[in-house]
Enzyme design. Sequence first.
Site, PDB file in Angstrom:
ATOM      1  N   HIS A 188      48.760  79.420  43.294  1.00 42.79           N
ATOM      2  CA  HIS A 188      49.332  80.661  43.822  1.00 42.79           C
ATOM      3  C   HIS A 188      49.057  81.860  42.929  1.00 42.79           C
ATOM      4  CE1 HIS A 188      51.349  77.902  46.579  1.00 42.79           C
ATOM      5  NE2 HIS A 188      51.163  78.912  47.396  1.00 42.79           N
ATOM      6  N   GLU A 430      49.355  71.879  57.679  1.00 45.18           N
ATOM      7  CA  GLU A 430      48.885  71.720  56.297  1.00 45.18           C
ATOM      8  C   GLU A 430      49.104  70.306  55.784  1.00 45.18           C
ATOM      9  OE1 GLU A 430      50.821  74.696  53.857  1.00 45.18           O
ATOM     10  OE2 GLU A 430      52.734  74.390  54.835  1.00 45.18           O
ATOM     11  N   ASP A 454      46.820  73.422  51.271  1.00 43.24           N
ATOM     12  CA  ASP A 454      47.552  72.159  51.223  1.00 43.24           C
ATOM     13  C   ASP A 454      46.863  71.084  52.052  1.00 43.24           C
ATOM     14  OD1 ASP A 454      49.740  72.411  49.446  1.00 43.24           O
ATOM     15  OD2 ASP A 454      50.678  73.806  50.832  1.00 43.24           O
ATOM     16  N   CYS A 501      45.108  80.233  57.678  1.00 43.00           N
ATOM     17  CA  CYS A 501      45.641  81.192  56.707  1.00 43.00           C
ATOM     18  C   CYS A 501      45.457  80.695  55.272  1.00 43.00           C
ATOM     19  CB  CYS A 501      47.106  81.511  56.991  1.00 43.00           C
ATOM     20  SG  CYS A 501      48.182  80.090  56.862  1.00 43.00           S
TER      21      CYS A 501
HETATM   22  C1  PEP Z   1      48.113  76.715  52.494  1.00 43.05           C
HETATM   23  O1  PEP Z   1      48.643  75.686  52.077  1.00 43.05           O
HETATM   24  O2  PEP Z   1      46.918  76.782  52.847  1.00 43.05           O
HETATM   25  C2  PEP Z   1      48.888  77.962  52.607  1.00 43.05           C
HETATM   26  C3  PEP Z   1      48.397  79.020  53.197  1.00 43.05           C
HETATM   27  O3  PEP Z   1      50.122  78.000  52.016  1.00 43.05           O
HETATM   28  P1  PEP Z   1      50.327  78.088  50.433  1.00 43.05           P
HETATM   29  O4  PEP Z   1      48.991  78.381  49.810  1.00 43.05           O
HETATM   30  O5  PEP Z   1      51.310  79.145  50.163  1.00 43.05           O
HETATM   31  O6  PEP Z   1      50.825  76.724  50.097  1.00 43.05           O
HETATM   32 MG    MG Z   2      50.789  75.559  51.850  1.00 41.10          MG
END
Ligand code: PEP
Ligand code: MG
Length: 559
Positions: A188, A430, A454, A501
């Site tokens: 993140h 995910e 994920d 996303c």
């Molecule tokens: C993902 O897992 O691709 C996602 C968009 O959520 P995060 O990266 O916040 O886990």
């Molecule tokens: Mg995620």
Amino acid sequence: MITIQGKGVSTGVAVGPLYFYRRADLTIRRTEVADKEAEWARFKAAQAKAIEQLGELAEKARAEAGDEAAMLFETHQMMAEDLDYEEAIENGIKGEGINAEAVVSETGEQFAAMFSAMDDAYMQARSADVKDVSGRIVSILLGAVQGGIDSPVPVVLAADDLAPSETVQLDKSKILGFVTSYGSGSSHTAILARTMGIPAIIGVGDQVKPEYEGREVIVDGGTGEVVVDPDDATRQALLAKREQLLKRQALLEQLKGKPNVTKDGQTVRVYCNIGNPEDVHTVLENDGGGVGLFRSEFLYLECDDYPTEDYQFEAYKKVLSDMGDKEVVIRTLDIGADKQIDYFNLPKEENPAMGNRALRICLNRPEIFRTQLRALYRASAYGHLCIMFPMVTSVWEVKEAKKMCEQVKKELTAEGIPFAEDVQLGIMIETPAAAVMSDRLAKEVDFFSCGTNDLTQYTLACDRQNNDLGRFFNPHHPSVLRLLKMVADNAHKNGIWVGICGELGADLELTETFLSIGIDELSVSPRAVLPLRQKIRETDVRQCREKLVNDLLSDQTQI
Ligand code: PEP
Ligand code: MG
């Protein structure tokens, strides 16, 4: 000149002094002091600093989320100079001769216990406030630097690694670039760096040494190079590269206002991922068509206690009204794994990525979920809201979440509070379970958005935080791409839309594949919008659709 090679995870070239992130040791030791007056003066200085910090936080909260949000910090300010509280601390320091941090911490605990024993609910709630204020004063006494940076000029920030909770608290105006010893491209922190448009390099190990602090460095987030004390030729070359990148950006500007349409007429929506209401201006600046993922948990990460319904309502309302009639997908709380929040008091887990996280926490602690859903529905009256649930594995979870939405809507109706009737409900795909069950899940929701960060980690059993997994962590793996195709097919068979996303959405090597399998929406960091639009406009899917889909399903694919 020293050249260090890491892995670039956010492009761009930055130059500035190197600065190490300040993470204080917050262990409180109880000692007797020789000079009581000097210790009292030390407390008074820390108290004044805390009041100043709280004033700044109140102003920030007022600008971002309104008067109600600011009030919390103003209450803390008053508490920090409460006469009874101060007198108790004075007795400890001047009377008993105990060091300030121990006295403040113990006084905070005593006052908190006293407040929580009171009958009045308002006074009980002050218990957390006094603990918070005391914690702030103790941190100052122990030398913790607010936001980790204490520099008058912007810096290239070095750290071993940064937790998302640390990254969100950084003063962004002070950061030119990031260099971390560890970390990974889909962590993140890397995602936040890309959202902020700041060059970032990870995985430099112990090559960036503390003695380099204050020296000039140039970081190239494209190549992953960190140059300490660059010689003239290197500085010139890298600065010329920076100019070139800026020129390329200026050329991309010409694509603003143009549609995301392929040569053969296929359109795809290009939306943006954001982490807080202030990011909306970069969405609009980069001509994003909407918000495809607002990671609402960052609001929680920025707070020292559960954000209230009103606080969240103001933040969501701001995003929705700033985006006008454009679609905004707000993901419900996705904490756990690397996004840990102290005040949730979650038990430590052996394997948090597969533990109590995201929707699981919301379903297990419905009061927290209810507060967020109420704030979301209230905000829905101010724009075009879609709500999305993360980390789904089973149909029953979605049914339970939807039931809570219905309850919240009923409550709001009974209270006469307006909300939009057409809020779409969607889920993130995910987990492999959700992808495999997407035919059933599609009957429950209005849309899917694939979280490939994920999805890759769980499909390949590869920790997304672990940079050492290198070539094993391969988001282009056919297993991931086949799952995406399966999800897209099941979405379309059931008449719902499907987006991506995760970070893969911005991977231009896969744009043709995504268009070929019929992805309807790609949500990317704001600065990735125009490069993606350029790629889409250069693509002719007629030429490649059949081949790409066949390759994906072929048993000859290189794995
Ligand atoms: C993902 O897992 O691709 C996602 C968009 O959520 P995060 O990266 O916040 O886990
Ligand atoms: Mg995620």
